[in-house]
Motif scaffolding. Sequence first.
Motif, short mmCIF file in Angstrom:
data_model
loop_
_atom_site.label_atom_id
_atom_site.label_comp_id
_atom_site.label_asym_id
_atom_site.label_seq_id
_atom_site.Cartn_x
_atom_site.Cartn_y
_atom_site.Cartn_z
N TRP A 186 -5.77 6.52 -13.33
CA TRP A 186 -5.12 6.29 -14.63
C TRP A 186 -6.15 6.17 -15.75
O TRP A 186 -6.00 6.76 -16.82
N ALA A 187 -7.22 5.42 -15.51
CA ALA A 187 -8.22 5.16 -16.55
C ALA A 187 -9.11 6.37 -16.83
O ALA A 187 -9.45 6.64 -17.99
N LEU A 188 -9.49 7.09 -15.79
CA LEU A 188 -10.47 8.16 -15.96
C LEU A 188 -9.86 9.56 -16.02
O LEU A 188 -10.43 10.44 -16.66
N LEU A 189 -8.73 9.73 -15.36
CA LEU A 189 -8.16 11.08 -15.26
C LEU A 189 -6.83 11.22 -15.97
O LEU A 189 -6.24 12.30 -15.98
N GLY A 190 -6.35 10.14 -16.57
CA GLY A 190 -5.08 10.21 -17.28
C GLY A 190 -3.87 10.32 -16.39
O GLY A 190 -2.79 10.73 -16.83
N GLU A 191 -4.00 9.95 -15.11
CA GLU A 191 -2.87 10.02 -14.19
C GLU A 191 -1.90 8.87 -14.47
O GLU A 191 -2.30 7.76 -14.78
N ALA A 192 -0.62 9.17 -14.34
CA ALA A 192 0.41 8.17 -14.63
C ALA A 192 0.51 7.16 -13.50
O ALA A 192 0.30 7.50 -12.32
N ILE A 193 0.82 5.91 -13.87
CA ILE A 193 1.13 4.87 -12.88
C ILE A 193 2.63 4.67 -12.89
O ILE A 193 3.21 4.28 -13.90
N THR A 194 3.27 4.95 -11.78
CA THR A 194 4.72 4.88 -11.69
C THR A 194 5.19 3.43 -11.52
O THR A 194 4.43 2.56 -11.10
N PRO A 195 6.46 3.18 -11.85
CA PRO A 195 7.01 1.83 -11.60
C PRO A 195 6.90 1.44 -10.13
O PRO A 195 6.72 0.26 -9.82
N THR A 196 7.00 2.42 -9.23
CA THR A 196 6.86 2.12 -7.80
C THR A 196 5.47 1.62 -7.49
O THR A 196 5.29 0.69 -6.69
N ALA A 197 4.45 2.22 -8.14
CA ALA A 197 3.07 1.76 -7.92
C ALA A 197 2.89 0.33 -8.42
O ALA A 197 2.20 -0.48 -7.78
N VAL A 198 3.49 0.01 -9.57
CA VAL A 198 3.40 -1.35 -10.10
C VAL A 198 4.05 -2.33 -9.12
O VAL A 198 3.53 -3.42 -8.84
N ALA A 199 5.20 -1.93 -8.57
CA ALA A 199 5.85 -2.77 -7.55
C ALA A 199 4.95 -2.93 -6.34
O ALA A 199 4.90 -4.01 -5.72
N VAL A 227 0.84 -1.20 0.00
CA VAL A 227 0.00 0.00 0.00
C VAL A 227 0.87 1.25 0.00
O VAL A 227 0.62 2.22 -0.73
N GLY A 228 1.94 1.23 0.82
CA GLY A 228 2.84 2.37 0.85
C GLY A 228 3.50 2.64 -0.48
O GLY A 228 3.66 3.79 -0.89
N LEU A 229 3.85 1.57 -1.20
CA LEU A 229 4.48 1.75 -2.51
C LEU A 229 3.48 2.28 -3.53
O LEU A 229 3.82 3.11 -4.38
N VAL A 230 2.23 1.80 -3.46
CA VAL A 230 1.20 2.26 -4.41
C VAL A 230 0.90 3.73 -4.19
O VAL A 230 0.88 4.54 -5.12
N VAL A 231 0.65 4.10 -2.93
CA VAL A 231 0.28 5.48 -2.63
C VAL A 231 1.47 6.40 -2.78
O VAL A 231 1.35 7.53 -3.27
N SER A 232 2.64 5.95 -2.33
CA SER A 232 3.90 6.68 -2.45
C SER A 232 3.76 8.15 -2.06
O SER A 232 4.06 9.05 -2.84
N PRO A 233 3.30 8.43 -0.83
CA PRO A 233 3.15 9.82 -0.42
C PRO A 233 4.50 10.48 -0.19
O PRO A 233 5.50 9.81 0.08
N ASP A 234 4.52 11.79 -0.30
CA ASP A 234 5.73 12.56 -0.03
C ASP A 234 6.12 12.35 1.43
O ASP A 234 5.31 12.57 2.33
N PRO A 235 7.38 11.93 1.71
CA PRO A 235 7.78 11.73 3.10
C PRO A 235 7.55 12.96 3.98
O PRO A 235 7.14 12.84 5.13
N ALA A 236 7.79 14.14 3.41
CA ALA A 236 7.56 15.36 4.18
C ALA A 236 6.08 15.52 4.52
O ALA A 236 5.72 16.00 5.60
#
Length: 326
Positions: free
Chosen positions: A264-277, A138-147
């Motif tokens: 990604w499907a509806l808003l055109g947001e990119a899926i990062t390699p980290t999210a795939v992991a 979940v942490g990798l998918v969301v990948s929030p800014d540490p700050a």
Amino acid sequence: MISRRTLAFGAVASVLFGGTFVGAKAGLSYLPPLLFVALRFDIAAVALLGYVAVTRSRADLLPRTRGDVLAILSTGLFALGLANALIFVGQQSATSAVAAIVFSLNPILTPVFAAILLSDERLSARGGLGMVVGLLGVGLVVSPDPAMLLSGGIGKLVLFAGATSAALGSVLIRWSDGGLSSTVRTAWALPVAAALCHALSVGTGESVAAAVWSPTAIAALLYVGIFAGAIAYIAYFGLLDTTGAIRANLVFYVVPVVSTLGGWALLGEAITPTAVAGFLTIFAGFAVLGTESVDLRGLLSDRTEDADAVADSLGFADEPRGFESD
């Protein structure tokens, strides 16, 4: 084996809950948080009460035991009312990504309450490992800014309290051992949750006049009330009765995945390699959890017995097997 009904409930709950944090964030720009969640429950209550009134007999609708009443109160006060009130308040000072990852602590908290209140739900060491792996995903998918994770401490504490309330509520529902169906129980609980949130809204000084009824606000309210409300609750609480609190709350690991794929499907947001992991890591966590009840030694023993039965039926039972050296 997981039944098709269980898979369907899990998929529906995950998909519809996946848009909750986004819908809440959108609606909070126009509606006070506690009023927003109270109206959400008003809409969901009308929809679900109407549904059970048409599809259930009177005998099926009436609470009859102390367990029924406790289950309704556990659902309305903890699993729905207080949990959602805290989530919506907490999201005022947190992004949807941070809210999703904090609320994904729910499956980790559930076994703690289950160990105290339930005798038939215990988390094994393998199950604990699977949950930790899933949370890492979940942490990798969301990948929030540490700050961002380090800032806004009050908001994250409020969100954590919401996750705690939801986990406790799900376990209390199982502990109460009521006889109502999950859909009827939820239909009774929604007015309880709505009353609680309206009382909190009034008590904290929120005003209906502060609401801005824009198309975005109305769309967000209808989504969290009907789709991520009444329909998702039927699926989630049905899953709770079928699989238990610990496994039912695993849907909250899938919610960030659904949110990411939807963006990604509806808003055109990119899926990062980290999210795939992260997707693969969550799947690995589920795989660990899914195999904890498989007895490999028993499985191998069963297969050996099956092979012997086949050999006997073919007349090979007394034939020599293997090789014998000189």
